[in-house]
Scaffold this motif. Structure first.
Motif, PDB file in Angstrom:
ATOM      1  N   ASP A 167       0.842  -1.186   0.000  1.00 56.21           N
ATOM      2  CA  ASP A 167       0.000   0.000   0.000  1.00 56.21           C
ATOM      3  C   ASP A 167       0.887   1.251   0.000  1.00 56.21           C
ATOM      4  OD1 ASP A 167      -2.056   1.800   0.361  1.00 56.21           O
ATOM      5  OD2 ASP A 167      -2.343   1.354   2.485  1.00 56.21           O
ATOM      6  N   GLU A 425       2.636  -8.448   7.144  1.00 53.69           N
ATOM      7  CA  GLU A 425       1.356  -9.012   6.675  1.00 53.69           C
ATOM      8  C   GLU A 425       1.567  -9.979   5.519  1.00 53.69           C
ATOM      9  OE1 GLU A 425      -1.538  -5.947   6.031  1.00 53.69           O
ATOM     10  OE2 GLU A 425      -1.427  -5.302   8.112  1.00 53.69           O
ATOM     11  N   TYR A 500     -11.123  -0.666   9.555  1.00 57.06           N
ATOM     12  CA  TYR A 500     -11.485  -1.705   8.590  1.00 57.06           C
ATOM     13  C   TYR A 500     -12.556  -2.640   9.151  1.00 57.06           C
ATOM     14  CZ  TYR A 500      -7.456  -0.200   5.839  1.00 57.06           C
ATOM     15  OH  TYR A 500      -6.569   0.537   5.093  1.00 57.06           O
ATOM     16  N   LYS A 594      -3.984   8.282   6.411  1.00 58.99           N
ATOM     17  CA  LYS A 594      -4.007   8.012   7.852  1.00 58.99           C
ATOM     18  C   LYS A 594      -2.960   8.797   8.630  1.00 58.99           C
ATOM     19  CE  LYS A 594      -5.979   3.449   7.211  1.00 58.99           C
ATOM     20  NZ  LYS A 594      -5.573   3.157   5.816  1.00 58.99           N
TER      21      LYS A 594
HETATM   22  C1  GCB Z   1      -1.493  -2.164   6.838  1.00 54.08           C
HETATM   23  C2  GCB Z   1      -0.242  -2.159   6.053  1.00 54.08           C
HETATM   24  C3  GCB Z   1       0.142  -0.783   5.578  1.00 54.08           C
HETATM   25  C4  GCB Z   1      -1.086  -0.081   5.050  1.00 54.08           C
HETATM   26  C5  GCB Z   1      -2.096   0.052   6.160  1.00 54.08           C
HETATM   27  C6  GCB Z   1      -3.385   0.724   5.691  1.00 54.08           C
HETATM   28  O1  GCB Z   1      -1.747  -3.019   7.624  1.00 54.08           O
HETATM   29  O2  GCB Z   1       0.826  -2.744   6.727  1.00 54.08           O
HETATM   30  O3  GCB Z   1       1.117  -0.890   4.592  1.00 54.08           O
HETATM   31  O4  GCB Z   1      -0.791   1.155   4.492  1.00 54.08           O
HETATM   32  O5  GCB Z   1      -2.422  -1.218   6.642  1.00 54.08           O
HETATM   33  O6  GCB Z   1      -3.471   1.946   5.715  1.00 54.08           O
HETATM   34  O7  GCB Z   1      -4.289   0.032   5.276  1.00 54.08           O
END
Ligand code: GCB
Length: 869
Positions: A167, A425, A500, A594
């Motif tokens: 991401d 992950e 989420y 975020k």
């Molecule tokens: C996660 C990932 C990170 C993402 C984040 C998100 O768990 O490790 O790379 O950017 O979530 O913002 O969804």
């Protein structure tokens, strides 16, 4: 900048880039950046550098990336391909007896170096440094006028090089400094995984004494055996020499040898910690026949730490809760090509927020970041970019191991590093059920990945057993079922309950359950966070609405839950700043929102919440600097407005428009609220407090937008149909959240459904107006007084690419303005359409937009009505 030289004068023996070269006598190593005057061409395809036409080269300086204009807000131009860089280097004759290296701090992701048309070498991986010895490929001033350096960079997907998917944007280019290094033929190795060839260990540290053990590699690149002396001097922070240790060595011609000096014992070391980042320095010198031939300067900090599954982290014998954040290395308008200044500024902001911990997600970052962390006192987790999934190939395994070794050797000497990470992950795709479907994972996938983790963990322990190994996982039982979660010393959880998934209170429950089930597990919260957008505000914030208010509520709750649990030793916000993520389609497409700071690094209001809770200085910050334009009504039917303040002061004096409003007592939460009744278009709010005889204050001017066009109190209204929040567009116009008709304005169709589209929209910068819509809507009414109006209807086809799936007639006050409108056919999918109509209203009837489906269901995204006369 990684090569700190004290003898800068002797480094000035050559100047580069098509200008005359001056020669002076050089004793020791010289390092100089060669960032300027490069030429660049993005060829996309893999063609030879000689086939790039002269006219195609652009003048650039390094750091550079070719993806700068690809983000944000552009879904079409994300370039993953080949880019060529070239540069002319003129080298002084005085270098003739030297070894000349080019050192790259980072280039994403495959770099191939050619000097004067000859291939020199290749480096895989975009986030670690590498050096090439170019001595045998160059000419000097008396032989030829110049040298042609060309570098081919490839940022295409490569199944054998981590990261495969993630991401964040994989910006291509030579995006960190490039150095030209000239050494004597015998020198500290420059080919030891891109490191400086000197390693400083502190095998034993207590409050009373510490031992320092220095080892490394020496390279004799001459044709004769050399007798040398290695001398290391240990300096305290006042730059006085505390200890000197030396050793004589013989090195055969054209060989490398390992060296190791006797231990140094330091009494009563001044320990390194986030509160007191006491730094020592080690200067390691290499002499031949009494002449200094090379030297390397390394940072040194004394600290001892351990991580207890119940009680968290102990540093220098005292408990310390590591509360920190995650950092990506990119920045709005720069991509990943940041100056050192910007890197350091980021670390200063992190320290200033009160954080004592930083995870470098998801890859090793600029060397300057670690220097800043050492100096500022920020404890670091550094990791290699194995993210989301792996390829079960030997090449992937070997590249991962190589990268891990590079990271450890390059960063080894930094006292700020406590954690080495190697996976994030890694079961994301598999655990989500894609196995053997889209991804075509082999049956052995999970076991293979577990074995990879084992091998990487063993490798870390062999390279450096003094740090804690760690991996980050997402919330899924698969990691425990497979047993991969048992491999590292500590386990990082990336947790997003309330973002989420449903509620943020699930966060604490999950932690308690996990701690109970795995009482010996050292738990790190490696990520937690929620997205926000300064343009989106909600008095009743909702999960995933990207309102700043939801993000604030999320962090206020999480930090409280973290503080309540001593077994949670380490935590990190996701993320310190918004960052580029080309696959995302949030309210600002291609940006992960975020951050506690925006992509341009402006702090969000939530930044000050952390500062007020964790920092040491007094903080008063009105938590609404981003919400100055509000949609509450004033005057008739007025409603009170609530203002929130982040502070660590105990008493606050509030005034509105210069008149004292109230005195507020603040509780432990660091959050205070007060309400007042807006009575005009603008109000000035001031908050003041006193601590230790000093006054602190903050103020804002809030403005209110009325919404009633029927009594003349307002001349315009903008409605974000389908949305639950207000939105401020690029012209500072505030779009109201949607509502059912309330005798003033609203939608009339109770069966209609509000929907959201999570991708970018073509043709607008105001995505949230078009991303939200109401489906199956029959009409929308706005009461207005008599007059001439402009009505702007906003639409976007978000479901169908093909024509003929949705057709509708749209009328305004029973007059058809659009017949058989087929958005996909006329404008294409995902495209913002806004059309203005003039409407004359005699009185009484208001303005009603009616939508009638001819095929499929009706939709409406936004509505703007303005009184012209
Ligand atoms: C996660 C990932 C990170 C993402 C984040 C998100 O768990 O490790 O790379 O950017 O979530 O913002 O969804």
């Amino acid at each position: 900048m990684i090569f700190h030289r004290t003898y800068i004068i002797i480094s000035l023996f050559y100047l580069f880039v098509n200008i005359s070269v001056f020669a002076q006598e050089v004793n020791s190593r010289s390092s100089i950046t060669v960032n300027n005057d490069w030429k660049f061409c993005y060829t996309g395809k893999d063609i030879k550098v000689t086939n790039v036409l002269d006219t195609e080269w652009k003048h650039i300086n390094i750091p550079h990336t070719w993806n700068i204009n690809d983000t944000p807000n552009d879904t079409t131009t994300y370039k993953r391909g080949i880019g060529w860089y070239k540069k002319t280097l003129r080298l002084s004759n005085s270098l003739k007896n030297k070894r000349v290296y080019l050192h790259f701090e980072g280039a994403n992701q495959i770099a191939e170096l050619f000097v004067n048309g000859t291939y020199v070498g290749k480096h895989l991986g975009g986030y670690t440094a590498f050096s090439f010895d170019i001595t045998n490929y160059i000419h000097f001033d008396d032989e030829s006028n110049s040298n042609e350096i060309s570098v081919k960079i490839d940022n295409r997907f490569n199944k054998d090089i981590p990261p495969l998917s993630a991401d964040f944007t994989f910006y291509g280019g030579i995006y960190r400094d490039v150095w030209l290094i000239a050494t004597n033929p015998v020198h500290f190795s420059l080919n030891d995984y891109g490191s400086k060839g000197v390693y400083i260990a502190t095998p034993k540290v207590t409050k009373n004494e510490a031992t320092v053990k220095i080892h490394g590699k020496i390279h004799n690149q001459s044709n004769v055996e050399k007798e040398i002396l290695i001398r290391s001097k240990l300096f305290n922070k006042k730059d006085s020499v505390l200890h000197t240790i030396e050793k004589n060595l013989k090195i055969t011609a054209n060989h490398q040898v390992d060296f190791s000096l006797d231990s140094i014992l330091v009494n009563k070391p001044e320990l390194w910690s986030p509160d007191q980042p006491n730094l020592y320095t080690v200067r390691t010198e290499l002499f031949e026949k009494g002449h200094l031939k090379d030297e390397v300067i390394s940072p040194l900090g004394f600290r001892f730490f351990n991580f207890h599954a119940d009680k968290g982290v102990f540093l220098n014998g005292k408990p310390i809760k590591l509360i920190g954040t995650n950092r990506h290395q990119d920045h709005e308008t720069y991509g990943n090509a940041l100056s050192n200044k910007l890197h350091v500024k980021d670390l200063e902001m992190i320290k200033d927020a009160g954080f004592n911990f930083l995870r470098l997600a998801h890859y090793p970052q600029d060397p300057e970041v670690l220097h800043a962390a050492d100096k500022l006192g920020i404890i670091i987790w550094e990791e290699i970019p194995i993210v989301n999934y792996v390829t079960t190939s030997d090449a992937f395994l070997n590249n991962s191991k190589y990268m891990l070794t590079e990271m450890i050797r390059q960063s080894y000497n930094h006292p700020s590093i406590f954690f080495w990470g190697y996976m994030n992950e890694v079961f994301l795709y598999d655990a989500n059920g894609d196995r053997n479907k889209n991804m075509n994972f082999p049956d052995t996938y999970l076991e293979w990945t577990k074995d990879l983790a084992k091998q990487l963990n063993t490798l870390v322990k062999k390279e450096d057993s003094s740090r804690i190994t760690v991996m980050a996982i997402h919330q899924n039982d698969k990691y425990d079922e497979v047993g991969i979660s048992k491999i590292p010393d500590a386990l990082g959880y990336n947790l997003y309950q309330g973002w989420y998934s449903n509620y943020f209170t699930d966060f604490g429950n999950f932690l308690d359950r996990t701690h109970l089930k795995y009482p010996k597990r050292k738990i790190v919260i490696s990520e937690y966070g929620a997205g926000s957008d300064e343009r989106i505000h909600a008095s009743k914030p909702k999960r995933f609405d990207f309102s700043t208010e939801y993000q604030q509520a999320f962090h206020e709750s999480y930090l409280k839950q973290i503080k309540e649990r001593p077994f949670v030793g380490v935590t990190a916000v996701w993320a310190q700043s918004d960052f580029g993520s080309n696959t995302r389609g949030d309210s600002k497409p291609q940006v992960n929102q975020k951050g506690l700071q925006y992509f341009n690094r402006k702090p969000k209001d939530i930044y000050y919440y952390y500062q007020s809770v964790l920092g040491s200085k007094p903080v008063i910050h009105i938590a609404s600097h981003d919400w100055l334009k509000r949609t509450s009504a004033f005057g008739e039917g007025q409603i009170a407005d609530t203002i929130k303040i982040y502070t660590n002061l105990k008493t606050l004096d509030i005034s509105v428009d210069g008149i004292k409003h109230q005195t507020l007592q603040v509780d432990q939460s660091n959050v205070a609220y007060f309400s007042f009744m807006p009575s005009k278009e603008q109000h000035k709010i001031e908050v003041k407090g006193k601590q230790d005889e000093h006054y602190y204050s903050d103020d804002i001017i809030v403005s209110y937008t009325d919404q009633n066009l029927s009594n003349g109190s307002s001349k315009e209204i903008a409605i974000n149909v389908g949305a639950t929040f207000q939105f401020t567009d690029e012209n500072q116009k505030v779009w109201f959240k949607d509502q059912p008709y309330n005798n003033i304005w609203g939608y009339n169709s109770n069966n209609s459904v509000p929907l959201k589209f999570s991708k970018g929209i073509i043709g607008t910068k105001n995505e949230p107006i078009y991303q939200y819509y109401r489906k199956d809507i029959s009409s929308y009414t706005v009461n207005v007084e008599a007059g001439l109006y402009e009505v702007d209807i906003c639409l976007a086809e978000l479901e169908y690419s093909e024509s003929g799936k949705r057709k509708m007639d749209i009328s305004i006050n029973n007059k058809r303005v659009w017949k058989n409108l087929d958005l996909a056919k006329t404008y294409g999918k995902q495209t913002a359409v806004s059309r203005k109509f003039k409407v004359s209203v005699d009185g009484g009837e208001g303005i009603t937009i009616s939508l009638k489906a001819k095929r499929g269901k009706t939709i409406l995204n936004g509505l703007y009505i303005k009184k012209l006369k």
